[in-house]
Design a protein around this motif. Structure first.
Motif, PDB file in Angstrom:
ATOM      1  N   ASN A 140      26.821 -17.063  58.872  1.00 34.12           N
ATOM      2  CA  ASN A 140      28.972 -15.951  59.010  1.00 34.12           C
ATOM      3  C   ASN A 140      29.939 -16.509  59.094  1.00 34.12           C
ATOM      4  OD1 ASN A 140      28.120 -13.700  57.195  1.00 34.12           O
ATOM      5  ND2 ASN A 140      27.116 -12.611  59.114  1.00 34.12           N
ATOM      6  N   SER A 178      30.957 -19.175  57.099  1.00 31.42           N
ATOM      7  CA  SER A 178      31.394 -19.492  55.666  1.00 31.42           C
ATOM      8  C   SER A 178      32.508 -18.511  55.234  1.00 31.42           C
ATOM      9  CB  SER A 178      29.770 -18.315  55.645  1.00 31.42           C
ATOM     10  OG  SER A 178      30.425 -17.086  55.791  1.00 31.42           O
ATOM     11  N   ASP A 185      18.002 -14.206  53.153  1.00 30.36           N
ATOM     12  CA  ASP A 185      19.484 -13.909  52.076  1.00 30.36           C
ATOM     13  C   ASP A 185      20.586 -14.048  52.548  1.00 30.36           C
ATOM     14  OD1 ASP A 185      17.134 -11.881  50.450  1.00 30.36           O
ATOM     15  OD2 ASP A 185      17.255 -10.591  52.414  1.00 30.36           O
ATOM     16  N   LEU A 186      21.005 -14.350  53.608  1.00 33.59           N
ATOM     17  CA  LEU A 186      22.570 -15.097  54.279  1.00 33.59           C
ATOM     18  C   LEU A 186      22.377 -16.454  53.126  1.00 33.59           C
ATOM     19  CD1 LEU A 186      24.798 -14.570  55.902  1.00 33.59           C
ATOM     20  CD2 LEU A 186      22.973 -15.996  57.683  1.00 33.59           C
ATOM     21  N   ARG A 210      21.442 -17.236  50.725  1.00 37.42           N
ATOM     22  CA  ARG A 210      21.134 -17.420  49.443  1.00 37.42           C
ATOM     23  C   ARG A 210      22.539 -17.002  49.142  1.00 37.42           C
ATOM     24  NH1 ARG A 210      17.193 -14.232  45.501  1.00 37.42           N
ATOM     25  NH2 ARG A 210      17.935 -12.797  46.689  1.00 37.42           N
ATOM     26  N   GLU A 211      23.642 -15.870  49.699  1.00 36.98           N
ATOM     27  CA  GLU A 211      24.988 -15.687  49.511  1.00 36.98           C
ATOM     28  C   GLU A 211      25.846 -16.682  49.770  1.00 36.98           C
ATOM     29  OE1 GLU A 211      28.270 -13.694  50.095  1.00 36.98           O
ATOM     30  OE2 GLU A 211      26.774 -14.189  51.375  1.00 36.98           O
ATOM     31  N   VAL A 212      25.562 -17.293  50.798  1.00 35.63           N
ATOM     32  CA  VAL A 212      26.632 -18.147  51.604  1.00 35.63           C
ATOM     33  C   VAL A 212      26.761 -19.142  50.149  1.00 35.63           C
ATOM     34  CG1 VAL A 212      27.430 -19.576  53.521  1.00 35.63           C
ATOM     35  CG2 VAL A 212      26.755 -17.363  53.429  1.00 35.63           C
ATOM     36  N   ARG A 258      26.603 -20.343  47.603  1.00 32.58           N
ATOM     37  CA  ARG A 258      27.403 -20.135  46.380  1.00 32.58           C
ATOM     38  C   ARG A 258      28.751 -20.339  46.650  1.00 32.58           C
ATOM     39  NH1 ARG A 258      24.285 -16.250  41.893  1.00 32.58           N
ATOM     40  NH2 ARG A 258      22.358 -16.147  43.213  1.00 32.58           N
ATOM     41  N   ARG A 259      29.355 -19.253  47.904  1.00 37.72           N
ATOM     42  CA  ARG A 259      30.864 -20.028  47.986  1.00 37.72           C
ATOM     43  C   ARG A 259      31.224 -20.872  49.019  1.00 37.72           C
ATOM     44  NH1 ARG A 259      31.614 -15.802  52.092  1.00 37.72           N
ATOM     45  NH2 ARG A 259      29.998 -15.167  52.247  1.00 37.72           N
ATOM     46  N   ALA A 268      17.784 -20.887  46.732  1.00 34.13           N
ATOM     47  CA  ALA A 268      18.828 -20.640  47.068  1.00 34.13           C
ATOM     48  C   ALA A 268      19.454 -21.024  46.622  1.00 34.13           C
ATOM     49  CB  ALA A 268      19.009 -20.353  49.299  1.00 34.13           C
ATOM     50  N   ARG A 271      23.068 -19.919  37.923  1.00 33.58           N
ATOM     51  CA  ARG A 271      23.390 -18.205  38.582  1.00 33.58           C
ATOM     52  C   ARG A 271      24.688 -17.774  39.120  1.00 33.58           C
ATOM     53  NH1 ARG A 271      17.573 -18.160  41.049  1.00 33.58           N
ATOM     54  NH2 ARG A 271      16.631 -20.446  40.636  1.00 33.58           N
TER      55      ARG A 271
END
Lengths: 220, 461
Positions: free
Chosen positions: B201, B204, B227-228, B230-232, B234-235, B274, B460
């Motif tokens: 986190n 990121s 979940d984390l 997968r989200e991070v 992308r950035r 992810a 995605r």
């Protein structure tokens, strides 16, 4: 028999192959036409050849115990086969189903991991599935692109392009996997493991020939 | 949230020592020699001065606020010291010693005493059982290794989180050889409090971090972790090295699916889902993290190879186009116009087909013109360029030639082969943040990691 009930109700209590298939049919999956019997009726609403299976929640791997007989071509042959099975499996019920042949045998399943929760698996089926390990996993729920990647990540990717006369329609397989994901999500408080094995895929037709469920509490 | 941890204004070292055989010496030595500009407070009841620094008999004697305390005491003495840190409202405590839950029941009891000590307080724990942290941007180095034994990388773009301290330090030592930088190194140890989720986190949102390299031996909150990342991812691209692949699933399985669902297969599926790159050793971990931090991801399959050594070109072509023992992409078919441009740029006995071979007679000028021709070729999605400075008309200036084309729209990955000149070149490329790798195999695999990320983002994004 639990006809006309909701998914949760159908899967409540002891779940036989027949019950699970009914739940799957309710959800929109294609399963063979079937009939639970104790004795062979005068006429059956299914065309020959048929498959005869022992239907007993205590028996998980029935084909390994001789509890599955395929390609039964006549009423007489069915009679004889049923007598044999009744001796082998006293006290059990039996299931007659239409016989689905041709196509590619797949295995599709759901299992629970202590860290990651429920995952879905798809792979090439048959008795050597575990040996070859030709399968792909994803966490539930899956998206459309996950389903595509799973197919491409296994030998199934060859069959959606067509291989020696065997062909699976890609879009139908993608929709099938998404539907399994949806089904498992809906039963996420019930499922520990579920096997759909074999699933027969031919062109656009994807039929679940056998299905087994182990619930979170360890029962079938 | 962890900003103060990565940029502490003051650091106390409890158990600081003037004895070079103690880890309290190594930590203080590393911190003082790293150029850290904040206040350093050695704590040792038996000394008044260590390494020329005023030394305090206890945490309570320190005159100013302490942002970070490093505990280098035996495990048994640690809980009391943590309690003192909580009382003094120290926000972050790194617990270096081992001898906790990794050793058995007694250690577990010590850990639970620490957990109770920090419960409800603002004090956060890193470790125990950690080799420390290294933040080159703020010049914080609390590593427990003697400073003359190991090299530390310069400030860079890769955030390196390692559950194993030794592997982390050794890997940093290795990459330092090529001047490869990190934005931070954190060894989480037993993860009593702060875990990889919080670190991911933090990184990121960290402007110094271009990619996150994670070495893990265990994953506790798998679903949250998934979940984390997968989200991070992308950035900010994430690369995962996870050991313990052959361990069987902990659960007895009676169905076929359950029997096949080993922890590793499930993790592998989750990483695919992810879009997170998976490394299988420490070299891949840092290679993928580097290519993803520096180069432009691409989603197409068509690769052009430029070389001055024919063999390097054909081996690369094999590795690129083979599915078995290769990466399963394609060698680009160049258009007639591009081939014509290339033919005009290289010597007559060179090859204008892909792999493009400038031969040992290839010059910097012709290399420049070939890259220009490929830049505008719509049949090419990415370029693998070999920088081989060993021939007469090549030189270290190949770095500038490649550098000129690096932002031209086509991703470029650089391969280097050789010893002295090769190493110098790699260092130069690294200085310019151009992804360069010291073998054919590593260059090709880095290319694949870049492709997979680009493909995932296209599908995605």
């Amino acid at each position: 028999m639990k006809a006309g009930k909701s998914l949760g109700e159908i899967l409540h209590g002891e779940v036989t192959e027949f019950d699970l298939k009914m739940a799957l049919r309710e959800y929109g999956f294609r399963v063979p036409r079937g009939l639970l019997i104790d004795a062979v009726p005068a006429s059956i609403p299914i065309n020959f050849p048929v498959v005869l299976k022992v239907s007993d929640p205590r028996i998980l791997h029935k084909s390994e115990l001789g509890g599955v007989s395929i390609g039964i071509g006549s009423h007489e042959a069915l009679d004889a086969e049923l007598s044999r099975m009744r001796k082998a499996f006293p006290g059990s019920h039996f299931l007659i189903e239409e016989m689905v042949t041709g196509g590619v045998e797949m295995i599709v399943g759901v299992s629970r991991n202590r860290d990651f929760g429920l995952s879905i698996m798809v792979g090439l089926g048959g008795i050597f599935t575990e040996l070859y390990g030709d399968a792909a996993f994803r966490l539930l729920p899956i998206e459309r692109q996950d389903a595509i990647d799973m197919i491409e990540g296994t030998t199934l990717g060859k069959f959606v392009e067509g291989f020696r006369g065997k062909f699976i329609d890609r879009e139908s397989l993608v929709k099938f996997l998404l539907k399994v994901s949806g089904f498992a999500e809906e039963c996420r408080d019930i499922i520990d493991q579920m096997d759909m094995n074999p699933v027969m895929a031919s062109g656009k037709e994807i039929t679940i020939l056998d299905a087994k469920l182990i619930k979170i509490n360890g029962t079938t | 949230m962890l900003d103060q941890f990565f940029s502490p204004r003051s650091i106390a070292i409890v158990g600081a020592s003037s004895n070079p055989e103690k880890i309290g010496y190594a930590i203080l030595k590393n911190l003082t020699s790293s150029g850290y500009s904040g206040s350093i407070y050695p704590v040792n009841p038996g000394s008044s001065e260590i390494m020329g620094l005023k030394t305090y008999t206890s945490m309570a004697q320190i005159p100013g606020p302490v942002d970070l305390t490093v505990i280098a005491l035996p495990a048994s003495k640690t809980p009391d010291e943590v309690r003192e840190c909580v009382r003094l409202k120290v926000p972050y405590v790194i617990i270096i010693p081992g001898g906790f839950s990794e050793t058995g029941e007694e250690g577990r009891i010590l850990e639970s005493r620490i957990s109770r000590a920090i419960a409800g307080s603002g004090t956060r724990i890193i470790g125990p059982n950690t080799v420390g942290v290294y933040f080159p941007h703020t010049r914080v180095n609390t590593a427990l290794t003697p400073p003359d034994r190991i090299s530390f990388p310069p400030p860079g773009n890769i955030a390196f989180i390692s559950q194993s301290g030794a592997l982390g330090l050794l890997t940093m030592d290795s990459i330092s050889e090529y001047g490869i930088g990190v934005s931070a190194f954190v060894n989480l140890g037993n993860k009593l409090d702060v875990n990889e989720l919080e670190m991911i986190n933090h990184f990121s949102a960290d402007p110094n971090t271009g990619s996150i390299a994670l070495y893990l031996e265990s994953i506790e909150s798998g679903r949250q972790f998934f979940d984390l990342i997968r989200e991070v991812n992308r950035r900010k691209p994430i690369v995962v090295l996870k050991s313990g692949r052959s361990e069987a699933s902990a659960r007895a399985a009676s169905l076929h699916t359950g029997a096949m669902a080993s922890d590793d297969r499930v993790l592998n599926g989750a990483l695919c889902q992810a879009g997170v790159a998976r490394a299988f050793d420490e070299t891949e971990l840092l290679d993928y993290a580097r290519v993803l931090a520096y180069a432009m991801p691409f989603s197409g399959n068509r690769i052009a190879v430029v070389t001055t050594a024919g063999g390097v070109g054909v081996i690369s072509a094999d590795l690129i186009s083979s599915k078995i023992n290769g990466i399963g992409l394609q060698m680009a078919s160049l258009s007639a116009g591009t081939k014509q441009k290339i033919r005009e740029s290289i010597v007559a006995f060179g090859t204008a087909e892909n792999p493009i071979d400038l031969t040992a007679d290839g010059s910097l000028e012709s290399y420049d013109r070939v890259l220009s021709a490929l830049e505008t070729e719509p049949e090419v999605d990415a370029i693998l360029a070999y920088a081989l400075p060993q021939t007469p008309k090549m030189s270290m200036e190949i770095v500038d030639v490649v550098g000129k084309h690096i932002n031209s729209g086509k991703p470029i990955v650089v391969g280097v082969i050789g010893s002295k000149l090769g190493k110098e070149l790699l260092i130069e490329f690294e200085r310019k943040k151009i992804a360069a790798f010291p073998s054919i195999h590593r260059s090709v695999k880095a290319l694949k990691a870049l492709h997979d990320y680009g493909k995932f983002m296209k599908e995605r994004g």
